[in-house]
Write a protein that holds these residues in place. Sequence first.
Motif, PDB file in Angstrom:
ATOM      1  N   GLN A 177      -2.239  -8.594   6.859  1.00 46.70           N
ATOM      2  CA  GLN A 177      -1.729  -7.384   7.505  1.00 46.70           C
ATOM      3  C   GLN A 177      -2.252  -6.110   6.852  1.00 46.70           C
ATOM      4  OE1 GLN A 177       2.550  -7.209   6.978  1.00 46.70           O
ATOM      5  NE2 GLN A 177       2.398  -8.343   5.058  1.00 46.70           N
ATOM      6  N   TRP A 178      -2.819  -6.240   5.636  1.00 44.02           N
ATOM      7  CA  TRP A 178      -3.294  -5.054   4.920  1.00 44.02           C
ATOM      8  C   TRP A 178      -4.805  -4.854   5.043  1.00 44.02           C
ATOM      9  CZ3 TRP A 178       1.152  -3.399   5.064  1.00 44.02           C
ATOM     10  CH2 TRP A 178       2.265  -4.041   4.530  1.00 44.02           C
ATOM     11  N   ILE A 179      -5.456  -5.692   5.839  1.00 49.30           N
ATOM     12  CA  ILE A 179      -6.891  -5.502   6.061  1.00 49.30           C
ATOM     13  C   ILE A 179      -7.121  -4.276   6.927  1.00 49.30           C
ATOM     14  CG2 ILE A 179      -8.930  -6.470   7.200  1.00 49.30           C
ATOM     15  CD1 ILE A 179      -8.001  -9.230   6.334  1.00 49.30           C
ATOM     16  N   ASN A 180      -7.995  -3.410   6.471  1.00 48.70           N
ATOM     17  CA  ASN A 180      -8.312  -2.195   7.221  1.00 48.70           C
ATOM     18  C   ASN A 180      -9.267  -2.499   8.370  1.00 48.70           C
ATOM     19  OD1 ASN A 180      -7.086  -1.123   4.774  1.00 48.70           O
ATOM     20  ND2 ASN A 180      -7.895   0.843   5.401  1.00 48.70           N
TER      21      ASN A 180
ATOM     22  N   THR B  93      -7.739  -2.876   0.588  1.00 50.95           N
ATOM     23  CA  THR B  93      -7.579  -2.042  -0.594  1.00 50.95           C
ATOM     24  C   THR B  93      -6.216  -2.279  -1.223  1.00 50.95           C
ATOM     25  OG1 THR B  93      -8.943  -0.332   0.448  1.00 50.95           O
ATOM     26  CG2 THR B  93      -7.674   0.318  -1.465  1.00 50.95           C
ATOM     27  N   PRO B  94      -6.158  -3.018  -2.305  1.00 50.76           N
ATOM     28  CA  PRO B  94      -4.865  -3.209  -2.965  1.00 50.76           C
ATOM     29  C   PRO B  94      -4.276  -1.866  -3.408  1.00 50.76           C
ATOM     30  CG  PRO B  94      -6.511  -4.743  -3.815  1.00 50.76           C
ATOM     31  CD  PRO B  94      -7.247  -3.736  -2.991  1.00 50.76           C
ATOM     32  N   ILE B  95      -2.993  -1.658  -3.144  1.00 47.32           N
ATOM     33  CA  ILE B  95      -2.348  -0.454  -3.647  1.00 47.32           C
ATOM     34  C   ILE B  95      -1.912  -0.709  -5.084  1.00 47.32           C
ATOM     35  CG2 ILE B  95      -1.605   0.398  -1.397  1.00 47.32           C
ATOM     36  CD1 ILE B  95       1.167  -0.742  -1.986  1.00 47.32           C
TER      37      ILE B  95
ATOM     38  N   VAL C  27      -1.225  -4.040  -9.967  1.00 47.14           N
ATOM     39  CA  VAL C  27      -2.083  -4.050  -8.777  1.00 47.14           C
ATOM     40  C   VAL C  27      -1.555  -5.071  -7.782  1.00 47.14           C
ATOM     41  CG1 VAL C  27      -4.428  -4.358  -7.897  1.00 47.14           C
ATOM     42  CG2 VAL C  27      -4.069  -3.439 -10.205  1.00 47.14           C
ATOM     43  N   GLU C  28      -1.492  -4.666  -6.537  1.00 48.00           N
ATOM     44  CA  GLU C  28      -1.034  -5.568  -5.478  1.00 48.00           C
ATOM     45  C   GLU C  28      -1.913  -6.814  -5.411  1.00 48.00           C
ATOM     46  OE1 GLU C  28      -0.018  -4.791  -0.816  1.00 48.00           O
ATOM     47  OE2 GLU C  28      -2.033  -4.255  -1.485  1.00 48.00           O
ATOM     48  N   PRO C  29      -1.315  -8.008  -5.423  1.00 46.58           N
ATOM     49  CA  PRO C  29      -2.123  -9.234  -5.330  1.00 46.58           C
ATOM     50  C   PRO C  29      -2.738  -9.387  -3.938  1.00 46.58           C
ATOM     51  CG  PRO C  29       0.229  -9.752  -5.282  1.00 46.58           C
ATOM     52  CD  PRO C  29       0.121  -8.293  -5.591  1.00 46.58           C
TER      53      PRO C  29
ATOM     54  N   LEU D  60       6.546  -3.650  -5.590  1.00 46.91           N
ATOM     55  CA  LEU D  60       7.517  -3.544  -6.683  1.00 46.91           C
ATOM     56  C   LEU D  60       8.292  -4.845  -6.858  1.00 46.91           C
ATOM     57  CD1 LEU D  60       8.853   0.081  -6.061  1.00 46.91           C
ATOM     58  CD2 LEU D  60       7.186  -0.680  -7.775  1.00 46.91           C
ATOM     59  N   GLN D  61       8.497  -5.555  -5.750  1.00 48.74           N
ATOM     60  CA  GLN D  61       9.143  -6.860  -5.845  1.00 48.74           C
ATOM     61  C   GLN D  61       8.234  -7.851  -6.562  1.00 48.74           C
ATOM     62  OE1 GLN D  61      11.726  -9.380  -2.867  1.00 48.74           O
ATOM     63  NE2 GLN D  61       9.592  -9.566  -2.238  1.00 48.74           N
ATOM     64  N   SER D  62       6.948  -7.857  -6.191  1.00 44.45           N
ATOM     65  CA  SER D  62       6.015  -8.792  -6.839  1.00 44.45           C
ATOM     66  C   SER D  62       5.831  -8.462  -8.309  1.00 44.45           C
ATOM     67  CB  SER D  62       4.660  -8.785  -6.110  1.00 44.45           C
ATOM     68  OG  SER D  62       4.005  -7.541  -6.268  1.00 44.45           O
ATOM     69  N   ALA D  63       6.076  -7.185  -8.664  1.00 44.97           N
ATOM     70  CA  ALA D  63       5.985  -6.771 -10.067  1.00 44.97           C
ATOM     71  C   ALA D  63       7.247  -7.113 -10.845  1.00 44.97           C
ATOM     72  CB  ALA D  63       5.727  -5.266 -10.145  1.00 44.97           C
ATOM     73  N   GLY D  64       8.277  -7.606 -10.150  1.00 46.72           N
ATOM     74  CA  GLY D  64       9.501  -8.030 -10.799  1.00 46.72           C
ATOM     75  C   GLY D  64      10.515  -6.930 -11.035  1.00 46.72           C
ATOM     76  N   LEU D  65      10.319  -5.776 -10.410  1.00 50.43           N
ATOM     77  CA  LEU D  65      11.224  -4.654 -10.640  1.00 50.43           C
ATOM     78  C   LEU D  65      12.432  -4.664  -9.704  1.00 50.43           C
ATOM     79  CD1 LEU D  65       8.596  -1.828 -11.238  1.00 50.43           C
ATOM     80  CD2 LEU D  65      10.138  -2.838 -12.934  1.00 50.43           C
TER      81      LEU D  65
END
Length: 276
Positions: free
Chosen positions: A226-229, A113-115, A217-219, A150-155
Amino acid sequence: MNKGLKIGAVLAVSAFAAGTIAPVTANAASKKTVTVGIVGTSDKKLWDQINKTTQKKYNLTVKTKVFTDYNQPNKAVADGSLDLNAFQHVDFLSNWNKSNGNKVKAIGKTFITPIRLYSKKYKDVKDFKKGDTIAVPNDATNEGRALTLLQSAGLIKLKSGVSAPTLKDIKTNKLNLNFKEVAADQGPSALKSTDGAVINTNYAQEAKLKLSSAIYVEPVNKDSKQWINVIAARKSDANKKAYKEVVKAYQSKQTKQYLKDTWGKAEIPAWDIKLK
């Protein structure tokens, strides 16, 4: 990115016919109940569907216990008061095990589930201004995931080589953004008083936030393992037949269709996903 019960194994069933006790049938004697802990109610209907499958195919009843936060389901599985849980991703379980004796084990993948980053004020991440405040989950795993988003979003930019970054690991923050740490389930509420909030999908769904309203949206890529439920069990019980049957019932075409029909791209089936 934020749910005692005992496993019910019916060993004998009493039946009465014409005032006499009928013999126990093999089918009745094998009937079982498995209770699965979930956090929030967003996937309750999915588990109701899975229960229909397990009852039909395995003579197995699946019940759910709803928790309101991420702190309890692993404890309940570890102490044996709960059979399984299905609420966490791989990284969360790994970190929990490190602090709690490695007692819980993943036995099957569910979905990823992408955050998402939401804002009531802005339509694009480029709209954030100096001094704005963004809410992030305050538990270690989800905060690190939020900061990575937030890093991947460039912030912001984070220090390299940190697997679970915290606010202290922010290397560059050109907009001097402020970060408000809140419990994961309070993300939707925090959105009302901040300029943006990173919110786990289950809590966004419960708050009736439109996923399409997210401004970032998280890529999903090779770094998303690591984000697989997962479905998790007590380590000593991981090979129980009934638990494996629950996993089989979950990892089905019917579940894929349910996820697609209900959540679109919010919950992506992950048991056979290929991450690039």
